[in-house]
Design a protein around this motif. Structure first.
Motif, PDB file in Angstrom:
ATOM      1  N   ARG A  81       0.862  -1.199   0.000  1.00  0.00           N
ATOM      2  CA  ARG A  81       0.000   0.000   0.000  1.00  0.00           C
ATOM      3  C   ARG A  81       0.886   1.232   0.000  1.00  0.00           C
ATOM      4  O   ARG A  81       0.620   2.205  -0.679  1.00  0.00           O
ATOM      5  CB  ARG A  81      -0.902   0.002   1.236  1.00  0.00           C
ATOM      6  CG  ARG A  81      -1.973  -1.054   1.170  1.00  0.00           C
ATOM      7  CD  ARG A  81      -3.323  -0.510   1.670  1.00  0.00           C
ATOM      8  NE  ARG A  81      -4.397  -1.400   1.292  1.00  0.00           N
ATOM      9  CZ  ARG A  81      -4.682  -2.527   1.943  1.00  0.00           C
ATOM     10  NH1 ARG A  81      -3.986  -2.883   3.011  1.00  0.00           N
ATOM     11  NH2 ARG A  81      -5.672  -3.293   1.517  1.00  0.00           N
ATOM     12  N   GLY A  84       2.179   1.916  -3.308  1.00  0.00           N
ATOM     13  CA  GLY A  84       1.118   2.194  -4.275  1.00  0.00           C
ATOM     14  C   GLY A  84       0.867   1.046  -5.236  1.00  0.00           C
ATOM     15  O   GLY A  84       0.069   1.163  -6.159  1.00  0.00           O
ATOM     16  N   ARG A  85       1.553  -0.091  -4.996  1.00  0.00           N
ATOM     17  CA  ARG A  85       1.392  -1.176  -5.964  1.00  0.00           C
ATOM     18  C   ARG A  85       0.329  -2.203  -5.581  1.00  0.00           C
ATOM     19  O   ARG A  85       0.074  -3.131  -6.337  1.00  0.00           O
ATOM     20  CB  ARG A  85       2.728  -1.892  -6.199  1.00  0.00           C
ATOM     21  CG  ARG A  85       3.678  -1.062  -7.050  1.00  0.00           C
ATOM     22  CD  ARG A  85       4.649  -1.929  -7.821  1.00  0.00           C
ATOM     23  NE  ARG A  85       5.597  -2.669  -6.976  1.00  0.00           N
ATOM     24  CZ  ARG A  85       6.546  -3.456  -7.468  1.00  0.00           C
ATOM     25  NH1 ARG A  85       6.673  -3.624  -8.766  1.00  0.00           N
ATOM     26  NH2 ARG A  85       7.375  -4.081  -6.657  1.00  0.00           N
ATOM     27  N   LYS A 297       9.233   6.280  -1.207  1.00  0.00           N
ATOM     28  CA  LYS A 297       7.935   5.833  -0.673  1.00  0.00           C
ATOM     29  C   LYS A 297       8.079   4.991   0.588  1.00  0.00           C
ATOM     30  O   LYS A 297       7.209   4.986   1.444  1.00  0.00           O
ATOM     31  CB  LYS A 297       7.187   5.035  -1.735  1.00  0.00           C
ATOM     32  CG  LYS A 297       6.630   5.958  -2.821  1.00  0.00           C
ATOM     33  CD  LYS A 297       5.853   5.194  -3.848  1.00  0.00           C
ATOM     34  CE  LYS A 297       5.211   6.145  -4.852  1.00  0.00           C
ATOM     35  NZ  LYS A 297       5.104   5.546  -6.184  1.00  0.00           N
TER      36      LYS A 297
END
Ligand code: 5CA
Length: 445
Positions: A81, A84-85, A297
């Motif tokens: 998460r 973002g994948r 990230k």
């Protein structure tokens, strides 16, 4: 190994559901057994080759200074998460809930897990450069698993990840991987051509795929035929030497070689016409440089020499370990079966006893077997009470590169026969010379 005591469930008939030759031969040679779509058990002989391929990968990775480790197959959704994948990956990701209703997944790749780990432990530029890798099972819920181990759902991959302070160092890691992959594939008897590719869901600007040319390949490729004259051979290279790695990389990537995703007709047309090739290829590996996206990230930051916190430059590098079995067989077989390159053969040679139960033949085979084994070689002795024709057919099917044939008639003249699987040529010689010949072939392999 004595064949009578081994587990080699060969099939006489061609399995109806196998569309390409490597899949057919792996099933017929008793190497794999499908357990459900795209998921296979590795039977003993298939497992042996898988391990040999894996060992070559380990040796070449470690030669380049990369560090082996092992991450789990199951991962928590949380990290995905953050990157973002989790949503982006779509239906190819196998999602699982544990008993506490926590969301898990069977890893299709490991960028998140390793970046998080490095974020936890690495805080300073002094720990860099760092390249970690593992060989681990992956799961991708492919829409159309097919061609046996070529496009499986569960498959074995070598995936490596470099962590560097800046782009220059990370590009050195990229070049280093390109160079080590050249040697890795050559040791397996393969010519795998690095081609400019598309980065897909992994992301990033720099990426090459390694393709083995084969009519059954899933990718269309375009290249300058001069590329197929290149070989890495056994040159010694200092992997810390940036210029040396860069120069090998340029030698192998300067000619036109692209997959259909990056193909540019106008550029291709600049290659002299007689050297332009359009063919098909099997992708056996891919390397990426993707900058600081994942480290930003997932918080993989280090202090640089000026005391500033900066995100790590990363790349990832994959080899399709289980797919390679299929690729090697596609590249090396004939109508009678597989022809293993010496570097990955499951057994170094076969011993065929033409007359099991004949005292002289049995004794000569036992002696050959013991001597070869004592030299650290790994022969497969067909000691079954079977017709010679059946034994030859099995040896041809399973593809051991060398066969020693022993029969009462030859033994009367003090000779056995040594046959090359690749050329079919046979030579008679004393058992001692046969042993010396096989030992010499495998010296340095
Ligand atoms: N994380 C990056 C590099 S570590 C990555 O996953 N790259 S990849 O998607 O290109 O996969 C690496 C290699 O795994 C591919 O080049 C291919 O040889 C192999 N591979 C990918 N999908 C499959 C599959 N479904 N079955 C067998 N091998 C596969």
């Amino acid at each position: 190994m004595r064949l009578s005591r081994y587990f080699l469930p060969t099939l006489k008939e061609n399995p109806a559901d196998a569309q390409i030759v490597s899949h057919r031969l792996m099933l017929r040679a008793g190497m794999i057994k499908q357990s459900s779509a795209g998921i296979y058990s590795w039977l003993p002989m298939g497992f042996k080759v898988l391990r040999k391929i894996e060992n070559i990968v380990h040796e070449e990775q470690q030669r380049a200074g990369h560090i082996p480790m092992l991450m789990p197959t199951l991962q928590s959704a949380d990290l995905w998460r953050k990157s973002g994948r989790y949503d982006a990956y779509g239906p190819e990701m196998l999602r699982i809930k544990d008993r506490h209703d926590r969301e898990m997944l069977y890893g299709p790749t490991n960028e998140e897990l390793i970046t998080d780990m490095v974020a936890n432990f690495v805080g300073s530029y002094k720990s860099l450069p760092l390249t970690l890798y593992h060989v681990q099972w992956k799961f991708r819920d492919e829409v159309r698993p097919r061609f046996g181990v070529m496009r499986g759902r569960e498959f074995l991959m070598k995936d490596g990840y470099n962590f560097d302070l800046n782009k220059e160092d990370a590009l050195h890691a990229y070049n280093r991987h390109l160079v080590t992959y050249l040697r890795t594939y050559e040791r397996m008897g393969l010519q795998a051509i690095p081609m400019r590719a598309d980065s897909g869901p992994i992301g990033g600007d720099y990426t090459h795929e390694f393709l083995v040319l084969a009519d059954t390949g899933e990718s269309e490729v375009f290249y300058d035929s001069e590329i197929t004259d290149l070989s890495f051979g056994d040159r010694a290279i200092d992997f810390n030497d940036k210029a040396a790695c860069q120069s090998v990389m340029e030698e192998f990537t300067s000619r036109y070689a692209r997959t259909d995703e990056t193909h540019e007709e106008a550029l291709f047309n600049k290659v002299p016409e007689e050297r332009r090739r359009v063919a098909r290829g099997i992708e056996v590996g891919q390397i990426f440089y993707f900058g600081t996206e994942y480290s930003e990230k997932l918080g993989a930051m280090v202090q640089n020499e000026d005391g500033q916190r900066v995100p790590l430059h990363m790349g990832s590098h994959g080899i399709g370990v289980s797919r390679l079995l299929g690729a090697i067989i596609e590249a090396s077989h004939d109508d009678n079966g597989i022809i293993w390159p010496e570097g990955v053969t499951p057994f170094h040679c076969g011993i065929v006893n033409l007359k099991q139960g004949d005292d002289a033949a049995d004794a000569a085979c036992d002696a050959l077997y013991d001597s070869l084994t004592a030299l650290g070689l790994d022969p497969l002795y067909d000691d079954r009470k079977e017709r010679a024709g059946g034994k030859f057919a099995t040896m041809d099917l399973i593809g051991l590169p060398w066969r020693i044939t022993v029969g009462p008639r030859g033994l009367k003249n003090g000779v056995v026969e040594v046959t090359s699987r690749r050329t079919g040529e046979s030579e008679e010689m004393t058992p001692e010379l046969a042993i010396a010949k096989i030992a010499a072939i495998y010296e340095g392999v």
